[in-house]
Design an enzyme around this catalytic site. Structure first.
Site, PDB file in Angstrom:
ATOM      1  N   SER A  19       0.857  -1.186   0.000  1.00  0.00           N
ATOM      2  CA  SER A  19       0.000   0.000   0.000  1.00  0.00           C
ATOM      3  C   SER A  19       0.890   1.232   0.000  1.00  0.00           C
ATOM      4  CB  SER A  19      -0.900   0.008   1.239  1.00  0.00           C
ATOM      5  OG  SER A  19      -1.511   1.278   1.350  1.00  0.00           O
ATOM      6  N   HIS A  44      -1.583  -1.197  -3.941  1.00  0.00           N
ATOM      7  CA  HIS A  44      -2.841  -0.722  -3.371  1.00  0.00           C
ATOM      8  C   HIS A  44      -2.732   0.797  -3.213  1.00  0.00           C
ATOM      9  CE1 HIS A  44      -6.350  -1.389  -0.584  1.00  0.00           C
ATOM     10  NE2 HIS A  44      -5.881  -0.286  -0.025  1.00  0.00           N
ATOM     11  N   ASP A  46      -4.585   4.125  -1.774  1.00  0.00           N
ATOM     12  CA  ASP A  46      -5.616   4.603  -0.848  1.00  0.00           C
ATOM     13  C   ASP A  46      -5.977   6.054  -1.135  1.00  0.00           C
ATOM     14  OD1 ASP A  46      -6.075   2.385   0.968  1.00  0.00           O
ATOM     15  OD2 ASP A  46      -4.016   2.695   1.648  1.00  0.00           O
ATOM     16  N   MET A  48      -8.300   9.144  -0.145  1.00  0.00           N
ATOM     17  CA  MET A  48      -9.140   9.639   0.964  1.00  0.00           C
ATOM     18  C   MET A  48      -9.525  11.079   0.683  1.00  0.00           C
ATOM     19  SD  MET A  48      -7.119   8.074   4.235  1.00  0.00           S
ATOM     20  CE  MET A  48      -6.243   6.516   4.135  1.00  0.00           C
ATOM     21  N   HIS A  80      -8.386   1.898  -3.748  1.00  0.00           N
ATOM     22  CA  HIS A  80      -9.330   1.789  -2.632  1.00  0.00           C
ATOM     23  C   HIS A  80      -9.852   3.188  -2.348  1.00  0.00           C
ATOM     24  CE1 HIS A  80      -9.778   0.967   1.995  1.00  0.00           C
ATOM     25  NE2 HIS A  80     -10.949   1.158   1.407  1.00  0.00           N
ATOM     26  N   MET A  82     -11.715   5.748  -0.359  1.00  0.00           N
ATOM     27  CA  MET A  82     -12.341   6.137   0.906  1.00  0.00           C
ATOM     28  C   MET A  82     -12.887   7.548   0.692  1.00  0.00           C
ATOM     29  SD  MET A  82      -9.451   4.378   3.246  1.00  0.00           S
ATOM     30  CE  MET A  82      -8.412   4.228   1.805  1.00  0.00           C
ATOM     31  N   MET A 151     -11.993  -4.617   5.440  1.00  0.00           N
ATOM     32  CA  MET A 151     -11.202  -3.668   6.236  1.00  0.00           C
ATOM     33  C   MET A 151     -10.896  -4.321   7.581  1.00  0.00           C
ATOM     34  SD  MET A 151     -10.578  -0.918   4.517  1.00  0.00           S
ATOM     35  CE  MET A 151      -9.652  -0.199   5.862  1.00  0.00           C
ATOM     36  N   ASP A 186      -7.175  -5.705   4.319  1.00  0.00           N
ATOM     37  CA  ASP A 186      -6.488  -4.412   4.289  1.00  0.00           C
ATOM     38  C   ASP A 186      -6.476  -3.772   5.671  1.00  0.00           C
ATOM     39  OD1 ASP A 186      -5.406  -1.975   3.526  1.00  0.00           O
ATOM     40  OD2 ASP A 186      -7.269  -1.222   2.649  1.00  0.00           O
ATOM     41  N   GLY A 208       0.839  -1.915   4.274  1.00  0.00           N
ATOM     42  CA  GLY A 208       1.534  -0.643   4.147  1.00  0.00           C
ATOM     43  C   GLY A 208       2.746  -0.594   5.052  1.00  0.00           C
TER      44      GLY A 208
END
Ligand code: DX5
Ligand code: ZN
Length: 236
Positions: A19, A44, A46, A48, A80, A82, A151, A186, A208
């Protein structure tokens, strides 16, 4: 029915997925190359938005910055989201080079429609849920999804402690998953949790801190792969 993509076999393979949230934000490209040299293929990403979660990370430009390198070496980018109403951004991420686009059931009004938008944009549609959302919230969505992400921490930050209830939730998600869907775990995935995740039914292990925050990220990645292999998985 979901249209099969030419290059989507990776979603059901056993993989440890670094990640990039835990990478050096000034050196994404170099840090991706370092992990690819060590054998990693799927990364991966992320995203946000400061709304669905309190934190803002980055947008599709980061996908664009690393996609060439990742795809040239047969890798994939698993995004992913968020983000509230993430389907609004599907076409940006598809154009930037994202291969899968996983969205939260809590973040969209109509998860079926959202997955259609993701698929029409040319990405593998995935769904996920927060740790206190019952797995049953994905029962119907799982008919259409090609990635079910569990999650194992609250979304928003790296470096959190693995939630042990994940051991009960992963088998439930695996039971819902289509044969051509992956089950990803994850959050808090590390040397002391990864084998339990494998035994509970995950095939993609996103990590990560356990990779990028280690002294030698490439070796840390390889050690996690070795643990999954020793537990019985056929993993490259
Ligand atoms: C958390 C993110 C995770 C995060 C995991 O909101 O979804 O992908 O990068 O980080 P670690 O492995 O440090 O828990
Ligand atoms: Zn994530």
């Amino acid at each position: 029915m979901i249209r099969p993509m030419a290059n989507d076999a990776w979603i059901t393979e056993f993989q440890v997925c670094p990640s990039i949230l835990a990478a050096d934000f000034g050196a994404f490209r170099e840090q991706v190359i370092e992990l690819m040299d060590a054998g990693a293929r799927t990364f991966h990403v992320d995203v946000m938005d400061g709304h669905f979660v309190p934190v803002i990370t980055f947008g599709h430009e980061v996908v664009e910055a690393i996609a060439g390198e990742v795809h040239a070496r047969g890798g994939a980018l698993a995004v992913h989201m968020m983000v509230q109403e993430p389907e609004r951004f599907a076409s940006d991420y598809a154009k930037a080079g994202a291969d899968s686009f996983t969205i939260h059931v809590e973040a969209t009004r109509d998860i079926h429609r959202a997955m259609q938008i993701v698929e029409e944009a040319g990405m593998i549609p995935g769904v996920t849920l927060n740790p206190a959302t019952p797995v049953a919230a994905l029962t119907e969505a799982a008919r259409y999804a090609r990635n079910l992400l569990c999650m194992s921490v609250s979304p928003g930050w790296g470096g959190q402690k693995f939630i042990t209830a994940t051991a009960d939730r992963l088998p439930q998600l695996r039971a819902l998953a289509r044969p051509d869907a992956g089950v990803e775990v994850d959050g808090g995935v590390a040397a002391d949790t990864i084998v339990g995740c494998y035994e509970a039914g995950a095939n993609r292990f996103t990590a990560g801190s356990a990779i990028y925050k280690q002294k030698n990220p490439g070796e840390a990645y390889q050690a996690l792969v070795e643990q999954v292999r020793a537990a019985g998985a056929s993993i490259a």
